[in-house]
Design a protein around this motif. Structure first.
Motif, mmCIF file in Angstrom:
data_model
loop_
_atom_site.group_PDB
_atom_site.id
_atom_site.type_symbol
_atom_site.label_atom_id
_atom_site.label_comp_id
_atom_site.label_asym_id
_atom_site.label_seq_id
_atom_site.Cartn_x
_atom_site.Cartn_y
_atom_site.Cartn_z
ATOM 1 N N GLN A 68 -7.214 -7.140 -5.792
ATOM 2 C CA GLN A 68 -8.699 -7.336 -6.304
ATOM 3 C C GLN A 68 -8.338 -5.216 -5.385
ATOM 4 N N HIS A 69 -7.612 -4.290 -4.699
ATOM 5 C CA HIS A 69 -7.528 -3.338 -5.188
ATOM 6 C C HIS A 69 -6.469 -2.589 -6.029
ATOM 7 N N ASP A 70 -6.313 -3.327 -7.087
ATOM 8 C CA ASP A 70 -5.446 -3.138 -8.066
ATOM 9 C C ASP A 70 -3.337 -2.249 -7.466
ATOM 10 N N THR A 71 -3.200 -3.388 -6.823
ATOM 11 C CA THR A 71 -1.711 -3.376 -6.141
ATOM 12 C C THR A 71 -1.091 -4.830 -6.084
ATOM 13 N N GLU A 72 0.115 -4.293 -6.428
ATOM 14 C CA GLU A 72 0.915 -6.106 -6.724
ATOM 15 C C GLU A 72 2.076 -5.809 -5.449
ATOM 16 N N LEU A 113 -4.290 0.347 4.321
ATOM 17 C CA LEU A 113 -4.769 2.649 3.746
ATOM 18 C C LEU A 113 -4.654 3.429 4.209
ATOM 19 N N ARG A 114 -6.028 3.350 5.499
ATOM 20 C CA ARG A 114 -5.923 4.457 6.458
ATOM 21 C C ARG A 114 -4.567 4.866 7.066
ATOM 22 N N CYS A 115 -3.949 3.939 7.777
ATOM 23 C CA CYS A 115 -2.738 4.575 8.409
ATOM 24 C C CYS A 115 -1.477 4.926 7.638
ATOM 25 N N CYS A 116 -1.544 4.124 6.617
ATOM 26 C CA CYS A 116 -0.129 4.545 5.983
ATOM 27 C C CYS A 116 -0.157 5.722 5.172
ATOM 28 N N THR A 117 -1.455 6.457 4.676
ATOM 29 C CA THR A 117 -1.858 7.428 4.045
ATOM 30 C C THR A 117 -1.981 8.837 5.077
ATOM 31 N N ILE A 164 1.327 -1.604 0.374
ATOM 32 C CA ILE A 164 0.306 0.194 0.305
ATOM 33 C C ILE A 164 1.196 1.122 0.004
ATOM 34 N N PHE A 165 2.084 1.390 0.287
ATOM 35 C CA PHE A 165 2.420 2.927 0.898
ATOM 36 C C PHE A 165 3.462 2.721 -0.514
ATOM 37 N N ARG A 166 3.862 1.398 -0.855
ATOM 38 C CA ARG A 166 5.068 1.341 -1.927
ATOM 39 C C ARG A 166 3.376 2.219 -3.093
ATOM 40 N N LYS A 167 2.571 1.657 -3.400
ATOM 41 C CA LYS A 167 1.341 2.339 -4.348
ATOM 42 C C LYS A 167 1.489 3.966 -3.884
#
Length: 169
Positions: free
Chosen positions: A77-81, A158-162, A37-40
């Motif tokens: 599912q969230h377009d994250t690899e 996602l919330r935390c990384c953002t 998530i953070f990389r994205k």
């Protein structure tokens, strides 16, 4: 040796690059989800050169393994690899990473115990959940749960990384 660490450029580090290591128990569920998530997030914002990002586990049980298939499915599912392979936290991580963000109080205790054995460590060790705008401090391990539990981990990470990214850039 971890590629993110071995390819570290001291000039970039001096030029303001920040670094974060996401940590959970075995490095196959929560921390690789947070890392991906953070990389994205940094990729989408065009700031990948400003961040060194990795994840690790406090135990060595899964070293070399890919993330749990449910974690990979959730990320897709969230377009994250991710191509991450599990690794254990190493002494050098405490000297390399600015932030070590872990998922629960057990991880936090383990990291602090490890850090106490490293002279002049620089890492700020915190719960990733401390950045959650919904104030859910602990990111529960979904390993023995369902796909819905992995989705919950994804949403919280996602919330935390953002929020973490917004407070550090």
């Amino acid at each position: 040796m971890n590629d993110a660490i071995s390819q570290q450029d001291p000039v970039k580090m001096a030029g303001g690059q920040q670094s974060v290591l996401f940590v959970c128990l075995g490095n196959i569920c929560r921390s690789p989800i947070a890392e991906a998530i953070f990389r994205k997030l940094v990729t989408d914002r065009g700031i990948t050169s400003k961040w060194m990002v990795d994840s690790a586990g406090v135990i060595d049980f899964n070293v070399g393994n890919s993330p749990d298939s449910r974690a990979l499915s959730c990320l897709r599912q969230h377009d994250t690899e991710t191509a991450h392979k599990a690794r254990q936290v190493a002494k050098n991580d405490f000297l390399t990473f600015d932030y070590m963000l872990c998922m629960d109080e057990s991880n936090l205790r383990d990291l602090k115990k490890m850090a106490a054995k490293v002279q002049n460590f620089k890492s700020e060790i915190k719960l990733l959940g401390s950045f959650d705008p919904q104030n859910h401090l602990i990111i529960q391990d979904p390993y023995y749960g369902t796909e819905a539990d992995f989705e919950e981990v994804y949403e919280q990470c996602l919330r935390c990384c953002t929020a973490f990214l917004e407070t550090t850039t």
